[in-house]
Design an enzyme around this catalytic site. Structure first.
Site, PDB file in Angstrom:
ATOM      1  N   ARG A  98       5.744  -1.690 -13.722  1.00 38.11           N
ATOM      2  CA  ARG A  98       5.777  -2.069 -12.301  1.00 38.11           C
ATOM      3  C   ARG A  98       4.361  -2.235 -11.741  1.00 38.11           C
ATOM      4  O   ARG A  98       4.105  -3.107 -10.914  1.00 38.11           O
ATOM      5  CB  ARG A  98       6.547  -0.975 -11.528  1.00 38.11           C
ATOM      6  CG  ARG A  98       6.822  -1.263 -10.063  1.00 38.11           C
ATOM      7  CD  ARG A  98       7.803  -0.210  -9.537  1.00 38.11           C
ATOM      8  NE  ARG A  98       7.767  -0.012  -8.087  1.00 38.11           N
ATOM      9  CZ  ARG A  98       8.618  -0.573  -7.222  1.00 38.11           C
ATOM     10  NH1 ARG A  98       9.551  -1.385  -7.655  1.00 38.11           N
ATOM     11  NH2 ARG A  98       8.529  -0.322  -5.934  1.00 38.11           N
ATOM     12  N   ILE A 110       8.273  -5.360  -2.226  1.00 39.75           N
ATOM     13  CA  ILE A 110       8.995  -5.090  -3.462  1.00 39.75           C
ATOM     14  C   ILE A 110       9.840  -3.852  -3.163  1.00 39.75           C
ATOM     15  O   ILE A 110       9.352  -2.880  -2.596  1.00 39.75           O
ATOM     16  CB  ILE A 110       7.998  -4.908  -4.627  1.00 39.75           C
ATOM     17  CG1 ILE A 110       8.657  -4.445  -5.904  1.00 39.75           C
ATOM     18  CG2 ILE A 110       6.876  -3.968  -4.288  1.00 39.75           C
ATOM     19  CD1 ILE A 110       7.684  -4.521  -7.106  1.00 39.75           C
ATOM     20  N   SER A 111      11.130  -3.918  -3.471  1.00 43.52           N
ATOM     21  CA  SER A 111      12.062  -2.847  -3.085  1.00 43.52           C
ATOM     22  C   SER A 111      11.706  -1.536  -3.762  1.00 43.52           C
ATOM     23  O   SER A 111      11.068  -1.508  -4.805  1.00 43.52           O
ATOM     24  CB  SER A 111      13.481  -3.205  -3.491  1.00 43.52           C
ATOM     25  OG  SER A 111      13.931  -4.284  -2.757  1.00 43.52           O
ATOM     26  N   GLN A 112      12.203  -0.444  -3.210  1.00 47.18           N
ATOM     27  CA  GLN A 112      11.954   0.847  -3.850  1.00 47.18           C
ATOM     28  C   GLN A 112      12.743   0.886  -5.158  1.00 47.18           C
ATOM     29  O   GLN A 112      13.839   0.322  -5.262  1.00 47.18           O
ATOM     30  CB  GLN A 112      12.307   1.996  -2.907  1.00 47.18           C
ATOM     31  CG  GLN A 112      13.769   2.262  -2.729  1.00 47.18           C
ATOM     32  CD  GLN A 112      14.001   3.432  -1.773  1.00 47.18           C
ATOM     33  OE1 GLN A 112      14.346   3.216  -0.626  1.00 47.18           O
ATOM     34  NE2 GLN A 112      13.823   4.654  -2.246  1.00 47.18           N
ATOM     35  N   PRO A 113      12.198   1.531  -6.193  1.00 47.48           N
ATOM     36  CA  PRO A 113      12.807   1.494  -7.532  1.00 47.48           C
ATOM     37  C   PRO A 113      14.266   1.949  -7.533  1.00 47.48           C
ATOM     38  O   PRO A 113      15.078   1.402  -8.278  1.00 47.48           O
ATOM     39  CB  PRO A 113      11.933   2.462  -8.339  1.00 47.48           C
ATOM     40  CG  PRO A 113      10.630   2.487  -7.634  1.00 47.48           C
ATOM     41  CD  PRO A 113      10.920   2.266  -6.194  1.00 47.48           C
TER      42      PRO A 113
END
Lengths: 808, 246
Positions: B69, B95-98
């Site tokens: 990432r 970018i979205s949270q994992p």
């Protein structure tokens, strides 16, 4: 140093100028930061910045002898610094990469936020310094100084609203900056104490400010606002912008990639979307002007939940409330409705469709079937004597703002119990009221709307409200119909057919079997059906009580439709913060709480700090004026003044029926007549006994009119609602005048007494009042959300009574 | 916020440990990535009721444990790349949270032979996760600079089964349709009906809904073998709005 004799007359003109500029700046900042950030963050930032007033009291209390010895110069410098800092600090604050949403993960954001507070507090500090120094220096003229301070503020609030109709916010900013510098020049004349070079400086600075290019001063919206998101798409550009106090309207064209704005569109829709022009208000909340020069039917509008009423009946007269760029009007035209009334608040939006882009829109608002009305929806309905087969309330707010609770602080008189009763009174027998809302997960506003409709029907004497309601939903939007009559079996059959072909769910219709719920757009449980069944039945109150969000109906006294936060649920949500739970928090309410906490801490520091120096103050040892009493008195009247002002602004909005005009007129009237009240005390503040008597008299006057209005305003407004707007404005001013007159007295009376007995406390009292005013605005909203605006007025009356007791 | 590792370390699944070992000692982010995996697993267990699963597909977790990432976020954010939070990637995008990436990916129930379409490439992270799990990934980004950046980043990481196209994703990717799964991360005012048409019978589409920084709900569109479409609206968090029985 200037000879004492020349200082007899305080610099009243420059005081009124700086007060006008400072109040104008406050309102302008709200405008600027609503464009840059979001409304609720703007509210927090500006509330905190206003603590500059409190800080000025602290600053002067700490350095009083030094400052007073140099009064003339210090005064003029503060006026000039206001002018310069209003522009420079606003620009500097915009340079910081502040993104409040990230504060949860990124501690740098807290620093940026604090830096923005400090920067924006500076102009207020300088303006307040000028006023507080003058009050401290001219102890015998306190009533007049405070009077022109209020008069200036009143003119400032009216002036800025007028100015914002004429120029863009960036231009207004430099004009206000120049006004500060002009005040400094006027002060030089008033105080007779300056050399020519003193005057050349501010003059030159003012000219430089006015020469600044407009684009340097234009607010830059956050990259996360939808206008900037859209502008990332290749080929898009802003083709025009219009500004007014109601908002900055930006029109965007996108010739390469169509904008395709069709929220709530059925997944099964095969209808083509027309070319569109995007219309953004304050860089957010897009609506679209459809390209339809041939005036064709636009089929996609039939694939929205809001099209339902046209499939149940054939209304001949339709009223669209919140017409915006015209999608709901076009929807009615699709169905050949021969008579459409459309109401839109923002005249600039109407002008876009009617003038600038008339050809593009196919002269939509000049269509023979359409009558467009500029005005506020609720007021239009209340004043109307006509009836319609369909009253359609469009989706007025953007999904983003709605779903994250950004509207929680906004009063809305569109979705209250009384509002729905007003609409239903104008629905013809057999006709419908249709209201579309965004679907949120967990469900919130759709359910609150349903609860509101049930309450409105019950209040109108309907014993079985469930028979007059239907609710359908797609995955994105819901539409509630309230019928003036009972739904027939034929209507229900048509409703089901409408939903079936568009992949919408029925969430409620009279006699709906439970197994029909939650079929196409599936939730973990059939929440909407369960809620609708409970709300229309005997268990409604218990359901509302037990639900984890506040879905109790909003009323005109508690007009917070968008407030859903319940304290009980906070621990549960906070425990889920790492697991995607944060969106469950209603941001607006928490921002309000955060504002209150920050303001409390800072106020405490600002108020306690001067006490350090007061220990050495000998002149007050024999006086009855003790610091604790000073705090109580000025804190109480600081809170109470704004409580009354804010609550009555809300009451008058319902009478004047325009949020903007009501705020501008009520605020200006309050400040002007309070100024007159202050001036009236000038001869009554010479002796303590007179002061005490006058204070009791003033508080009695406030209590009398406050209570009278609490009881009589609603019936008086109802009786006079039909009058033309000019008459209603005059009535409003006449009603405000006596109340505001009395409200203008307690502050100068108290300050005059302190000035006589313990002058060292004068700036401190000013600072306490400043801090209380900031807290007051926040507390008033919190109280109103919880208990209603009537409670805010009662709280204010209690505070005034407390102040009178303290003075005794 | 990072949870104390000791509470959850005993729950670590073997596949993730293996993946971590495969990443090698020379990867300075290997440990951070493992911490991220443990955190996601713990969150999923807590939200098991809503997600209707006790644990995510081990293959999804392995993909998350593999994809670097940090290599797909701006340099200044590499140190926080594995924190369970959304990150700004420039151009007003995030970018979205994992955790959200993990459950979105899991909900698509993909198999190795699948062909997947993504609308809204963004950083390329979601595409890389998909590429670990399926045969081919087609991804469309409308913002040119972002598309170029993602393409270069994914090429540098050696992903040969991802094709990045810069353009309008509303009409999907007709030449490659139909798809077994579709991810729509680019905000649109509605779900584009053409994308539903490009979904295979039996396929799944996932659409996150919310602001740039917070996903409020996930909309899962399922097309059954007869072509009937049903959407499921999923709250990615353990929260039931109704209390008691009603």
């Amino acid at each position: 140093m200037t000879a004492p004799g020349t200082l007899e007359r305080p610099p009243l003109i420059s005081i009124s100028l700086i007060s006008a500029a400072a109040l104008g700046y406050e309102i302008l900042l709200m405008r600027l930061f609503s464009i840059i950030q979001w409304h609720h963050f703007a509210y927090m930032i500006i509330s905190l910045a206003l603590l500059g007033y409190g800080a000025s009291g602290t600053f002067i209390a700490l350095a009083r002898p030094w400052l007073l010895a140099r009064f003339s110069g210090v005064y003029r410098i503060n006026l000039a610094l206001f002018g310069l800092s209003a522009v420079a600090c606003t620009l500097a604050a915009q340079q910081l990469p502040l993104n409040v949403e990230e504060i949860l993960w990124d501690w740098h954001q807290a620093l940026y936020l604090f830096a923005v507070y400090l920067l924006l507090a500076l102009p207020f500090l300088f303006a307040a310094n000028a006023v507080a120094l003058t009050l401290t220096r001219y102890r015998r003229a306190i009533a007049h100084v405070y009077a022109v301070d209020l008069l200036g503020a009143g003119l400032g609030s009216l002036g800025i609203v007028l100015l914002l109709f004429l120029v863009f916010p960036g231009t207004a900013l430099k004009l206000l900056g120049a006004l500060g510098l002009l005040a400094s020049l006027v002060a030089a004349r008033e105080l007779h104490g300056s050399h020519a070079r003193w005057q050349a400086g501010p003059l030159l600075a003012a000219l430089l400010l006015l020469a600044l290019p407009a684009e340097w001063l234009a607010p830059q919206p956050s990259p996360y606002k939808s206008l900037n998101q859209t502008l990332r798409i290749g080929g898009t550009r802003i083709i025009e912008q219009h500004s007014s106090p109601l908002g900055l309207v930006s029109v965007v064209e996108s010739p390469q990639v169509p904008l395709r704005h069709a929220p709530g569109l059925s997944l099964h829709s095969s209808a083509p979307l027309p070319a569109q022009l995007g219309v953004f208000t304050d860089a957010d909340g897009m609506t679209a002007i459809n390209h339809n020069p041939q005036r064709q039917a636009l089929a996609y509008l039939d694939d929205l939940t809001s099209a339902l009423p046209y499939y149940l009946a054939e209304p001949q007269r339709v009223l669209v409330l919140g017409a915006g760029a015209g999608a709901d009007v076009q929807q009615a035209l699709n169905h050949g409705v021969p008579h459409i009334d459309a109401v839109e608040l923002n005249p600039q939006l109407i002008a876009l469709v009617r003038e600038e882009h008339a050809e593009w829109a196919g002269q939509l608002y000049d269509h023979p079937a359409v009558r467009i009305h500029a005005g506020e929806a609720r007021g239009f309905v209340r004043r109307s004597q006509e009836t319609w087969g369909l009253v359609q309330i469009a989706l007025l707010d953007a999904f983003g703002a709605s779903s994250s609770g950004l509207h929680a602080l906004n009063e809305s008189y569109l979705y209250t119990v009384e509002a729905l009763q007003d609409y239903l009174a104008r629905v013809a027998p057999g006709g419908y009221l249709a209201i579309s809302r965004w679907i949120k997960l967990p469900p919130r506003d759709t359910l609150k709307l349903m609860a509101t409709a049930v309450r409105a029907l019950q209040a109108s004497g309907i014993t079985a409200p469930g028979e007059r309601l239907v609710l359908i939903r797609g995955w994105q939007t819901s539409t509630l119909l309230v019928k003036n009559g009972v739904f027939s079996a034929d209507e229900i059959a048509r409703l089901q057919a409408f939903c079936r072909t568009r992949a919408f769910d029925t969430a409620w219709f009279p006699g709906m079997p439970a197994d029909l719920a939650n079929r196409v757009n599936v939730f973990a449980r059939p929440w909407f059906y369960q809620a609708a069944a409970a709300l229309t039945g005997a268990r409604g109150a218990a359901f509302i009580e037990r639900y984890k969000f506040d879905i109790a109906p909003a009323t005109d006294d508690r007009p917070y439709f968008f407030h859903f936060f319940k304290w009980d649920v906070l621990p549960e949500i906070l425990a889920l913060r790492g697991q995607g739970g944060l969106p469950l928090l209603e941001a607006g309410y928490l921002v309000l709480m955060a504002t209150l906490l920050q303001a409390l801490v800072l106020s405490l520091v600002l108020i306690l700090l001067p006490l350090l120096t007061l220990r050495g103050d000998r002149d007050g040892q024999a006086s009855m004026v003790r610091p604790a009493r000073v705090v109580l008195y000025f804190f109480a009247i600081g809170l109470a003044f704004l409580f009354v002002e804010i609550a009555f602004i809300q009451k008058f909005i319902l009478f004047l029926h325009h949020p903007l005009y009501a705020v501008a007129i009520v605020l200006t009237a309050f400040l002007l007549f309070a100024g007159v009240g202050s001036a009236w005390t000038a001869r009554r503040n010479a002796r303590p006994r007179l002061v005490r008597l006058a204070t009791v008299g003033a508080v009695s006057g406030i209590a009398l009119f406050g209570l009278l209005y609490l009881l009589l305003l609603d019936p008086v407004f109802a009786a006079l609602m039909h009058l033309p707007v000019v008459i209603r404005i005059l009535v409003a001013i006449a009603l405000i005048a006596p109340l505001a007159f009395f409200m203008g007295m307690p502050f100068p009376l108290g300050l005059a007494r302190i000035a006589a007995e313990r002058p060292a406390l004068v700036p401190w009292a000013w600072g306490i009042n400043g801090c209380a005013s900031v807290l007051s605005a926040v507390l008033a909203t919190l109280l109103a959300i919880q208990f209603g605006f009537s409670a805010v007025i009662i709280a204010a009356l209690v505070l005034y009574a407390l102040a009178a007791l303290v003075m005794h | 916020m990072r949870k104390p590792a000791r509470i959850i370390s005993f729950m670590v699944c073997t596949t993730c440990l293996l993946a971590g070992a495969m990443a090698g000692d020379d990867d300075p982010f290997a440990e951070a990535r493992q911490d991220m995996i443990r955190e996601i697993e713990a969150d999923v267990r807590r939200t098991s009721l809503q997600l209707d699963t006790e644990a995510l597909d081990p293959r999804v977790m392995q993909a998350l444990a593999t994809v670097p990432r940090h290599a797909l976020v701006p340099g200044s954010l590499q140190d926080v790349a594995y924190e369970n939070r959304p990150l700004p990637i420039g151009h007003g995008q995030t970018i979205s949270q994992p955790y959200i990436v993990a459950i979105m990916t899991d909900l698509l129930k993909m198999t190795p032979a699948d062909k997947v379409l993504e609308v809204g490439t963004g950083s390329g992270y979601q595409a890389a996760i998909l590429a670990e799990l399926v045969d081919r990934v087609y991804t469309i980004e409308i913002i040119e600079a972002l598309g170029q950046q993602a393409r270069a980043g994914l090429e540098a990481l050696g992903y040969e089964n991802i094709t990045v196209r810069i353009g309008d994703g509303y009409y999907g990717w007709q030449e490659q349709a139909p798809f077994d799964a579709i991810v729509v991360t680019a905000a649109a005012s509605h779900i584009p009906p053409p994308l539903i048409e490009q979904l295979k019978n039996g396929g799944r589409m996932i659409v996150p809904v919310g602001s740039r920084f917070m996903v409020q709900q996930l909309v899962l569109v399922e097309k059954d073998l007869q072509g009937e479409v049903v959407t499921r609206q999923i709250l990615p968090v353990r929260f039931v709005p109704l209390t008691g029985t009603h």
